[in-house]
Design an enzyme around this catalytic site. Sequence first.
Site, mmCIF file in Angstrom:
data_model
loop_
_atom_site.group_PDB
_atom_site.id
_atom_site.type_symbol
_atom_site.label_atom_id
_atom_site.label_comp_id
_atom_site.label_asym_id
_atom_site.label_seq_id
_atom_site.Cartn_x
_atom_site.Cartn_y
_atom_site.Cartn_z
ATOM 1 N N PRO A 228 0.784 -1.236 0.000
ATOM 2 C CA PRO A 228 0.000 0.000 0.000
ATOM 3 C C PRO A 228 0.817 1.288 0.000
ATOM 4 C CG PRO A 228 -0.012 -0.994 2.176
ATOM 5 C CD PRO A 228 0.681 -1.964 1.277
ATOM 6 N N ASP A 251 3.295 1.721 -11.651
ATOM 7 C CA ASP A 251 2.108 2.561 -11.763
ATOM 8 C C ASP A 251 2.185 3.716 -10.781
ATOM 9 O OD1 ASP A 251 1.267 1.651 -9.242
ATOM 10 O OD2 ASP A 251 0.034 0.055 -10.094
ATOM 11 N N LYS A 273 -1.904 4.802 -14.425
ATOM 12 C CA LYS A 273 -3.236 5.171 -14.879
ATOM 13 C C LYS A 273 -3.905 5.965 -13.771
ATOM 14 C CE LYS A 273 -4.025 1.024 -17.673
ATOM 15 N NZ LYS A 273 -2.768 0.330 -17.378
ATOM 16 N N GLY A 305 -0.215 -2.207 -3.992
ATOM 17 C CA GLY A 305 -1.045 -3.244 -3.383
ATOM 18 C C GLY A 305 -0.664 -4.622 -3.859
ATOM 19 N N MET A 387 -11.112 2.199 -5.079
ATOM 20 C CA MET A 387 -11.352 3.196 -6.132
ATOM 21 C C MET A 387 -12.791 3.701 -6.101
ATOM 22 S SD MET A 387 -9.202 1.238 -9.147
ATOM 23 C CE MET A 387 -9.838 -0.386 -8.701
#
Length: 471
Positions: A228, A251, A273, A305, A387
């Site tokens: 995380p 990412d 992204k 994650g 999300m």
Amino acid sequence: MKAFPAHIDLKGRSVLIIGGGAEALAKARLMLAADAALSLVAPKFSADLLAELKGKVRLIERDPVVADVEAAALLFIADTQEAEARRWAEVARMAGVLLNVVDQPALCDFTTPSIIDRGRVTVSISTGGAAPVLGKKLRADIEALLPPQLGSLADFADRYRETVKATIAREDRRRFWEAFFDGPIAAQVLAGDEKGAHEAMLALINRPHTEEMAEEKTGTVHIVGAGPGDPDLLTIKALRLLQRADVILHDRLVSDDILSLARRDAERLYVGKAKSNHSVPQEEIEARLIALAREGKTVVRLKGGDPFVFGRGGEELDALRKAGIPAFVTPGVTAATGCAAAANMALTHRDCAQAVTFVTGHAKGEADPALDWSALAALKNTLVVYMGVTKAETIAGKLIAHGRGAETPVAVIENGTRENQKIVKGALGELAALIETGGIKGPAVLVIGEVAARADGETLADLALKERLVA
């Protein structure tokens, strides 16, 4: 160097330890691991020593005699007064027996290093008795970098040494083994797939080794979970892979602190992204992974994650396998468990939650998430939404409309486990207000259920008070 390092085969050889306490027991454990023919002699043995060693070694409960020392190839003196230790050290030297006296380096012919044991692979770190705690610290640092299967890899290579000699020209063998240890077959062994590795090795050895084929290279791709955000939550295996990688594709959820742990000369490619801003399409990421592996590189696809929890790791694994690229997955601490721990909140609790469900609040484009709201509302256990910040009002409304109480506790954890972590909590009916008042932008997880009442965090009242104080 202050002392010459040497690894001695003690299997079946006579080793004597003078002493019967904790120090003697520690040395005995080392000698048992080396498969020595071990004897201990002392006027009295401690209860702990007897409980652990009785029946495994020769225990002689009396004062030592000169003949005991003369019969040994190696001698340790432990749990012994200094004057007595000096006396037996002199006997050992006269008998030509190599000697170690615990915590008295001036009397030692050799010191026992801090040892990393990986079967056929043994690493030893010595400070010559000057700073044993430093040696232990270095061992811990190095041990984190060495895969547990390293000994199995050495055994695997040994099994094929003669075959390689018989099938590959002498001038090509070094290059063959260098490519092997950096290649996909070694990666299979380290991943625990020895059956597949044997099949691939036989195919490789039996293949005609023309000059053109000797230049052919295939790399590997590791799909790795970065956790995380807190670098201390990175797995040891993930750390090892970061320090071996030639290229890292990461990412936006991977922190700079974690990237700083990678090999300094590794190429780093950002392929992140964000909502409504897919800087690199998924198909292009997969194509890059395949192309880089075909250049013979060790590639790490690093994801925040866990790569198999809403991380598209499964899609990338499918693409790599379809292309014939060796690919391996290293899990990470997923955001739900990491953020819950950061908020001191259990996701399950015998008093209020017997299960936990993970869902995504993100749908294609701007659409609402297509979830079975009736089923989710009826569970009455912990619901974690990934999300879900931008759709929080919709999520709360759907759950309440399908029977989940508006008073149900919720917690929102933004940047969980990081220095800029933020936690707000309240009731499901006020979820949107919590996010707006708390200034939550994401990345964040929403935790819905009774366990959320136990989370650390600020309520709407806390936030209002803080705003008044600032004003």
